[in-house]
Design a protein around this motif. Sequence first.
Motif, PDB file in Angstrom:
ATOM      1  N   SER A  43       0.819  -1.213   0.000  1.00 40.53           N
ATOM      2  CA  SER A  43       0.000   0.000   0.000  1.00 40.53           C
ATOM      3  C   SER A  43       0.852   1.262   0.000  1.00 40.53           C
ATOM      4  O   SER A  43       0.543   2.226  -0.708  1.00 40.53           O
ATOM      5  CB  SER A  43      -0.929   0.013   1.214  1.00 40.53           C
ATOM      6  N   ALA A  44       1.916   1.259   0.770  1.00 41.53           N
ATOM      7  CA  ALA A  44       2.776   2.446   0.879  1.00 41.53           C
ATOM      8  C   ALA A  44       3.552   2.731  -0.401  1.00 41.53           C
ATOM      9  O   ALA A  44       3.831   3.891  -0.713  1.00 41.53           O
ATOM     10  CB  ALA A  44       3.737   2.285   2.054  1.00 41.53           C
ATOM     11  N   PHE A  45       3.900   1.694  -1.161  1.00 45.62           N
ATOM     12  CA  PHE A  45       4.783   1.880  -2.312  1.00 45.62           C
ATOM     13  C   PHE A  45       4.114   1.636  -3.663  1.00 45.62           C
ATOM     14  O   PHE A  45       4.751   1.808  -4.699  1.00 45.62           O
ATOM     15  CB  PHE A  45       6.031   1.008  -2.154  1.00 45.62           C
ATOM     16  N   TYR A  58      11.356   1.956   5.583  1.00 49.87           N
ATOM     17  CA  TYR A  58       9.932   1.915   5.940  1.00 49.87           C
ATOM     18  C   TYR A  58       9.702   0.970   7.118  1.00 49.87           C
ATOM     19  O   TYR A  58       8.983   1.313   8.064  1.00 49.87           O
ATOM     20  CB  TYR A  58       9.097   1.471   4.732  1.00 49.87           C
ATOM     21  N   LEU A  59      10.306  -0.204   7.056  1.00 53.09           N
ATOM     22  CA  LEU A  59      10.123  -1.154   8.162  1.00 53.09           C
ATOM     23  C   LEU A  59      10.693  -0.617   9.461  1.00 53.09           C
ATOM     24  O   LEU A  59      10.073  -0.733  10.516  1.00 53.09           O
ATOM     25  CB  LEU A  59      10.773  -2.498   7.820  1.00 53.09           C
ATOM     26  N   ARG A  67      17.820  -2.939  11.845  1.00 52.68           N
ATOM     27  CA  ARG A  67      18.173  -2.765  10.429  1.00 52.68           C
ATOM     28  C   ARG A  67      18.523  -4.117   9.796  1.00 52.68           C
ATOM     29  O   ARG A  67      18.129  -4.399   8.674  1.00 52.68           O
ATOM     30  CB  ARG A  67      19.343  -1.799  10.286  1.00 52.68           C
ATOM     31  N   GLU A  68      19.252  -4.954  10.523  1.00 51.73           N
ATOM     32  CA  GLU A  68      19.666  -6.254   9.994  1.00 51.73           C
ATOM     33  C   GLU A  68      18.450  -7.130   9.695  1.00 51.73           C
ATOM     34  O   GLU A  68      18.383  -7.762   8.643  1.00 51.73           O
ATOM     35  CB  GLU A  68      20.604  -6.966  10.977  1.00 51.73           C
ATOM     36  N   ALA A  72      17.090  -8.262   5.917  1.00 51.47           N
ATOM     37  CA  ALA A  72      16.904  -9.677   5.576  1.00 51.47           C
ATOM     38  C   ALA A  72      15.468  -9.944   5.121  1.00 51.47           C
ATOM     39  O   ALA A  72      15.239 -10.654   4.135  1.00 51.47           O
ATOM     40  CB  ALA A  72      17.261 -10.559   6.771  1.00 51.47           C
ATOM     41  N   ASP A  73      14.503  -9.386   5.836  1.00 48.76           N
ATOM     42  CA  ASP A  73      13.098  -9.590   5.488  1.00 48.76           C
ATOM     43  C   ASP A  73      12.766  -8.965   4.130  1.00 48.76           C
ATOM     44  O   ASP A  73      12.043  -9.559   3.327  1.00 48.76           O
ATOM     45  CB  ASP A  73      12.180  -9.009   6.562  1.00 48.76           C
ATOM     46  N   VAL A  74      13.290  -7.783   3.862  1.00 50.32           N
ATOM     47  CA  VAL A  74      13.046  -7.110   2.584  1.00 50.32           C
ATOM     48  C   VAL A  74      13.681  -7.901   1.444  1.00 50.32           C
ATOM     49  O   VAL A  74      13.061  -8.093   0.391  1.00 50.32           O
ATOM     50  CB  VAL A  74      13.552  -5.653   2.611  1.00 50.32           C
TER      51      VAL A  74
END
Length: 89
Positions: A43-45, A58-59, A67-68, A72-74
């Motif tokens: 939704s944001a992007f 964003y996260l 950040r790590e 990794a999730d992204v």
Amino acid sequence: MKINDNLRLRKIGSRSMVVKEVEGEVNMTDVFTLNSTASDIWSAFSGKDFTEEDLVGYLIDNYEVTRERAAADVADLLSRWKEYGLIDG
């Protein structure tokens, strides 16, 4: 990169699903379910050019995550979105 323009995020009950839209018609052949965080990112992007670092930021800004972990999730999310043709670039 950019989210594929012919895809739409739809809420069906408590689930968020990405469906293909062609000439105003929704194709339910390929449906992708997103968890709430992926749905928020979508939704944001949606409709915007973005980088992997934009999603990481964003996260970090919107969730209690390092950040790590965010990176990794992204990376995992973008890998799957690319595999299924959900994003261009």
